[in-house]
Design an enzyme around this catalytic site. Structure first.
Site, short mmCIF file in Angstrom:
data_model
loop_
_atom_site.label_atom_id
_atom_site.label_comp_id
_atom_site.label_asym_id
_atom_site.label_seq_id
_atom_site.Cartn_x
_atom_site.Cartn_y
_atom_site.Cartn_z
N GLY A 9 60.19 45.44 10.40
CA GLY A 9 61.43 44.69 9.78
C GLY A 9 61.07 44.45 8.24
N HIS A 215 62.40 26.08 8.26
CA HIS A 215 63.68 26.62 9.22
C HIS A 215 64.43 25.75 10.02
CE1 HIS A 215 62.02 30.93 7.79
NE2 HIS A 215 62.51 30.33 6.66
N ARG A 328 66.32 34.00 13.90
CA ARG A 328 64.94 33.86 14.04
C ARG A 328 64.54 32.44 13.85
NH1 ARG A 328 61.78 34.33 9.52
NH2 ARG A 328 62.82 35.07 7.63
#
Length: 401
Positions: A9, A215, A328
């Site tokens: 990634g 997050h 994610r």
């Protein structure tokens, strides 16, 4: 020297490219995700060279180019002659990579998780069992950069370099020489920034999980009261963060500090000074890139390393968007971030109303079940890196190798 890099990634693209600046280092990539692996392999076959645009700490812009030595899905080939394995892959893939590598693990190997994500050490214990005792295992608190891959095998960018990155070994009495050697090699690969420093113990890295704090909290703040209607203006993830999200972030951070206090009382030999409140953490990692250091609110909204990061959205029709709850930020940073933190809190008898609030909302929008009536008893707990899902039932099982 051959380094095995697990992942394909954003971080893996950047790391593999930067490493090519060291002529004596060969980076082999183990990729278990066929679509990305085959596209990257085809890109190299066609003669493309991966380039990374870097926004440096001094404000200058540079571009670095280079390809990894090889990309494979065969763990036997990947592990041949390897002394250093680097995990730079999403936490939800850690178990599968650990399972694939386990038959080829030899004593003296060094495994570095960059980052480890919360609970990485419990996954290693569960999969590698006795073999882990003969491996030097290190985890760092986050990725070295804020970065993004824009075209597989061809293009990536670093938006911001972290300035200092802390790591910790899994074993309290670890092989210091092996750790020092591994860190020195990694520092050569990534360049001078961030400065990689070994700081006490891996448990501190789990507690210092930047992604688990930032997050989910900011996703909660932005979308908790969303009315379900598409929006036309795309919000920036950090620069448009609201007071609710940042207050929840601070509360989650305070709960982690309470876990640290309980751990210190239970096990005084553990040095957890690496665990900072979130405001101090951001100032340490991004000091020169934060333009307004007045408060946590202003720091989050003025960190130039975060300026180009947007909320994850899905376009429903031209110009209209809805939040992407499969991002994610929830599908990784809840089960492999906040849930293991909540599990540690349970074992240490620490109350976590802020975490519970975020987890309760997150599981409602992702269709998962971790918390039931305030207890970690949900049907999906087994798929997390929570210490309980790896067999821990006592506080003492949070530590050691």
């Amino acid at each position: 020297m051959k380094i095995l890099l697990c992942g394909d990634g954003n971080g893996a693209h950047v790391f593999s490219c930067l490493s090519t600046q060291q002529p004596d280092i060969r980076v082999y990539i183990l990729s278990l995700y066929k679509p990305v692996r085959e596209k990257w392999q085809q890109s190299i076959k066609e003669g493309s060279v991966l380039s990374v645009d870097c926004r440096n700490l001094d404000g200058t812009q540079t571009t670095i180019s280079g390809n990894p030595t090889a990309i494979t899905d065969d763990p036997a080939t990947a592990m041949e002659g390897v002394g250093l394995v680097v995990f730079m892959n999403p936490a939800f893939t850690h178990y599968e990579y650990l399972r694939q590598l386990e038959p080829f693990v030899q004593p003296g190997l060094t495994l570095v998780a960059l980052p480890g994500q919360t609970g990485f050490e419990y996954a290693v214990r569960k999969i590698w069992k006795e073999k882990r005792k003969h491996v030097n295992i290190i985890a760092f608190e986050s990725l070295p950069w804020a970065c993004k891959m824009s075209e597989i095998g061809k293009k990536a960018a670093i938006f911001g370099f972290k300035e200092v990155l802390l790591g910790g070994p899994m074993q309290v009495a670890s092989n210091n020489k092996a750790t020092e050697d591994a860190v020195a090699i990694l520092q050569r690969c990534i360049g001078p920034a961030p400065a990689l420093k070994i700081h006490y113990y891996i448990c501190g890295m789990s507690l210092n999980s930047l992604n688990a704090i930032l997050h989910p909290s900011l996703m909660y703040g932005q979308w908790y009261e969303w009315d379900g209607k598409p929006i036309s203006d795309k919000p920036r993830f950090y620069f448009d963060a609201n007071e609710l999200g940042i207050k929840v972030m601070e509360d989650v951070s305070n709960e982690i500090c309470s876990i640290c206090e309980a751990l210190a009382k239970n096990s005084p030999e553990l040095n957890l000074k690496s665990v900072d409140p979130i405001f101090e953490f951001l100032l340490r990692v991004y000091n020169d890139q934060i333009k307004d250091k007045t408060s946590l609110y202003t720091a989050v909204r003025s960190n130039t390393a975060y300026e180009e990061i947007m909320h994850p959205l899905k376009e429903t029709e031209p110009g209209l968007f809805v939040p992407d709850f499969t991002s994610r930020y929830l599908t990784e940073d809840i089960p492999f971030g906040m849930i293991p933190l909540r599990g540690m809190a349970t074992l240490m008898n620490v109350n976590t109303p802020a975490m519970d609030k975020v987890i309760g909302w997150a599981q409602s929008v992702t269709g998962k079940e971790y918390l039931v009536d305030g207890a970690l008893a949900g049907k999906d707990l087994w798929e997390t890196s929570c210490p309980q899902s790896c067999g821990a039932t006592l506080a003492s099982q949070l530590f050691g190798c």
